[in-house]
Structure formats: structure tokens, C-alpha cells
Design a protein around this motif. Structure first.
Motif, mmCIF file in Angstrom:
data_model
loop_
_atom_site.group_PDB
_atom_site.id
_atom_site.type_symbol
_atom_site.label_atom_id
_atom_site.label_comp_id
_atom_site.label_asym_id
_atom_site.label_seq_id
_atom_site.Cartn_x
_atom_site.Cartn_y
_atom_site.Cartn_z
ATOM 1 N N SER A 10 -20.551 -31.672 -21.389
ATOM 2 C CA SER A 10 -21.729 -30.796 -21.977
ATOM 3 C C SER A 10 -20.755 -29.475 -21.976
ATOM 4 N N ALA A 11 -20.058 -29.168 -21.025
ATOM 5 C CA ALA A 11 -19.276 -27.803 -21.202
ATOM 6 C C ALA A 11 -19.291 -27.684 -22.783
ATOM 7 N N VAL A 12 -18.278 -28.586 -23.358
ATOM 8 C CA VAL A 12 -17.961 -28.449 -24.675
ATOM 9 C C VAL A 12 -18.686 -28.393 -25.605
ATOM 10 N N LYS A 13 -20.313 -28.899 -25.371
ATOM 11 C CA LYS A 13 -21.396 -28.967 -25.715
ATOM 12 C C LYS A 13 -21.747 -27.778 -26.250
ATOM 13 N N LYS A 14 -21.935 -27.308 -25.716
ATOM 14 C CA LYS A 14 -22.587 -26.392 -25.211
ATOM 15 C C LYS A 14 -21.709 -24.793 -26.231
ATOM 16 N N HIS A 15 -20.731 -24.982 -25.824
ATOM 17 C CA HIS A 15 -19.611 -24.205 -26.857
ATOM 18 C C HIS A 15 -19.561 -23.970 -27.969
ATOM 19 N N ALA A 16 -20.104 -25.305 -28.606
ATOM 20 C CA ALA A 16 -19.629 -25.503 -29.876
ATOM 21 C C ALA A 16 -21.578 -25.407 -30.374
ATOM 22 N N TYR A 17 -22.497 -25.843 -29.514
ATOM 23 C CA TYR A 17 -23.581 -25.078 -30.168
ATOM 24 C C TYR A 17 -22.966 -23.626 -30.155
ATOM 25 N N ASN A 18 -23.064 -22.505 -29.260
ATOM 26 C CA ASN A 18 -22.437 -21.472 -29.420
ATOM 27 C C ASN A 18 -22.528 -20.800 -30.741
ATOM 28 N N ILE A 19 -20.802 -21.705 -30.822
ATOM 29 C CA ILE A 19 -20.039 -21.177 -32.007
ATOM 30 C C ILE A 19 -20.644 -21.700 -33.162
ATOM 31 N N TYR A 20 -21.269 -22.318 -33.367
ATOM 32 C CA TYR A 20 -22.173 -22.967 -34.250
ATOM 33 C C TYR A 20 -23.079 -21.809 -34.957
ATOM 34 N N ARG A 21 -24.286 -21.578 -33.453
ATOM 35 C CA ARG A 21 -24.795 -20.226 -33.469
ATOM 36 C C ARG A 21 -24.828 -18.744 -33.628
ATOM 37 N N LYS A 22 -23.461 -18.869 -33.583
ATOM 38 C CA LYS A 22 -23.344 -17.572 -33.522
ATOM 39 C C LYS A 22 -22.120 -17.093 -35.456
ATOM 40 N N LEU A 23 -21.771 -18.507 -35.505
ATOM 41 C CA LEU A 23 -21.394 -18.313 -36.998
ATOM 42 C C LEU A 23 -22.668 -18.778 -37.836
ATOM 43 N N ASP A 24 -23.354 -18.720 -37.422
ATOM 44 C CA ASP A 24 -24.453 -19.153 -39.063
ATOM 45 C C ASP A 24 -24.249 -20.804 -38.922
ATOM 46 N N ILE A 25 -23.630 -21.553 -38.596
ATOM 47 C CA ILE A 25 -23.458 -22.371 -39.583
ATOM 48 C C ILE A 25 -23.478 -24.470 -38.381
ATOM 49 N N THR A 26 -23.411 -25.300 -39.716
ATOM 50 C CA THR A 26 -24.520 -26.475 -39.046
ATOM 51 C C THR A 26 -23.955 -27.673 -38.656
ATOM 52 N N ASN A 27 -22.126 -27.373 -39.198
ATOM 53 C CA ASN A 27 -21.013 -28.668 -39.298
ATOM 54 C C ASN A 27 -19.136 -28.016 -38.780
ATOM 55 N N ASN A 28 -18.874 -29.229 -38.753
ATOM 56 C CA ASN A 28 -17.456 -28.494 -38.750
ATOM 57 C C ASN A 28 -16.425 -28.303 -40.089
ATOM 58 N N ARG A 29 -17.267 -28.669 -41.237
ATOM 59 C CA ARG A 29 -16.285 -28.680 -42.688
ATOM 60 C C ARG A 29 -16.591 -26.673 -42.330
ATOM 61 N N GLN A 30 -17.748 -26.147 -42.371
ATOM 62 C CA GLN A 30 -17.726 -25.151 -42.251
ATOM 63 C C GLN A 30 -16.908 -23.587 -41.678
ATOM 64 N N LEU A 31 -17.156 -25.197 -39.950
ATOM 65 C CA LEU A 31 -16.027 -23.931 -39.287
ATOM 66 C C LEU A 31 -14.617 -23.871 -39.843
ATOM 67 N N MET A 32 -14.286 -24.279 -40.378
ATOM 68 C CA MET A 32 -12.672 -24.797 -40.438
ATOM 69 C C MET A 32 -13.062 -23.775 -41.907
ATOM 70 N N GLN A 33 -14.138 -23.689 -43.145
ATOM 71 C CA GLN A 33 -13.395 -22.577 -43.883
ATOM 72 C C GLN A 33 -14.272 -20.753 -43.866
ATOM 73 N N LYS A 34 -14.853 -21.477 -42.668
ATOM 74 C CA LYS A 34 -15.200 -19.838 -41.716
ATOM 75 C C LYS A 34 -13.562 -19.493 -41.320
ATOM 76 N N ILE A 35 -12.725 -19.925 -40.152
ATOM 77 C CA ILE A 35 -11.909 -19.739 -39.599
ATOM 78 C C ILE A 35 -11.113 -19.697 -40.664
ATOM 79 N N ASN A 36 -10.651 -20.304 -41.584
ATOM 80 C CA ASN A 36 -9.756 -20.461 -43.192
ATOM 81 C C ASN A 36 -10.040 -19.067 -43.870
ATOM 82 N N ASP A 37 -10.949 -18.929 -44.018
ATOM 83 C CA ASP A 37 -11.681 -17.305 -44.502
ATOM 84 C C ASP A 37 -10.896 -16.095 -43.560
ATOM 85 N N ILE A 38 -10.085 -16.406 -41.919
ATOM 86 C CA ILE A 38 -9.722 -15.318 -41.189
ATOM 87 C C ILE A 38 -8.541 -15.019 -41.579
ATOM 88 N N LEU A 39 -7.915 -16.421 -41.591
ATOM 89 C CA LEU A 39 -6.267 -16.585 -41.365
ATOM 90 C C LEU A 39 -5.478 -15.872 -42.767
#
Length: 75
Positions: free
Chosen positions: A46-75
Motif C-alpha cells: 500500500s505504501a508503494v501504491k501511495k508513492h506511485a499515485y503521488n508520483i503520477y499526480r506530481k508529474l501529471d502523468i497517467t502511466n509508466n511509459r510517461q514516467l520513463m519519458q519524464k525521467i529520460n528528459d532530465i537525464l
């Protein structure tokens, strides 16, 4: 591999994530499941789910592919 993973501290600074959110984001980036992340970070599922929810909310994304893109953009 671990070498290609972004450092969590970078995600804290660039994406304004908490330490735990950043650690979770790195694991998601690596393709880990929520259950694997819970085991590796010694937290509840449940902690992991909460963290994931917060990550998606903060980054205004809805899926893991978008998360990977956000991370790649800053590398």
C-alpha cells in the motif's frame, strides 16, 4: 541494469519528489512491479501504491511509459 538507473537524488531535485517517491520512481523506471518494489524497499504494498499515485499526480502523468519519458528528459 543498475548502472543505467538514474540516481534517486536527481529525481528529488529535478522532479520535486520525496526521497521515497524518488526511490520508487527509480524502481518503476527499472520495470519492477509494485510487489517487487515493496520487497526491495522494505515497505508495504500500500505504501508503494501511495508513492506511485503521488508520483503520477506530481508529474501529471497517467502511466509508466510517461514516467520513463519524464525521467529520460532530465537525464
Amino acid at each position: 541494469s543498475l548502472l543505467s538507473s538514474p540516481p534517486a537524488v536527481l529525481l528529488c531535485e529535478k522532479l520535486m519528489l520525496s526521497k521515497r517517491e524518488a526511490e520508487t520512481a527509480v524502481k518503476l523506471y527499472e520495470g519492477k512491479t509494485y510487489n517487487q518494489i515493496a520487497d526491495e524497499l522494505y515497505v508495504s504494498l500500500s505504501a508503494v501504491k501511495k508513492h506511485a499515485y503521488n508520483i503520477y499526480r506530481k508529474l501529471d502523468i497517467t502511466n509508466n511509459r510517461q514516467l520513463m519519458q519524464k525521467i529520460n528528459d532530465i537525464l
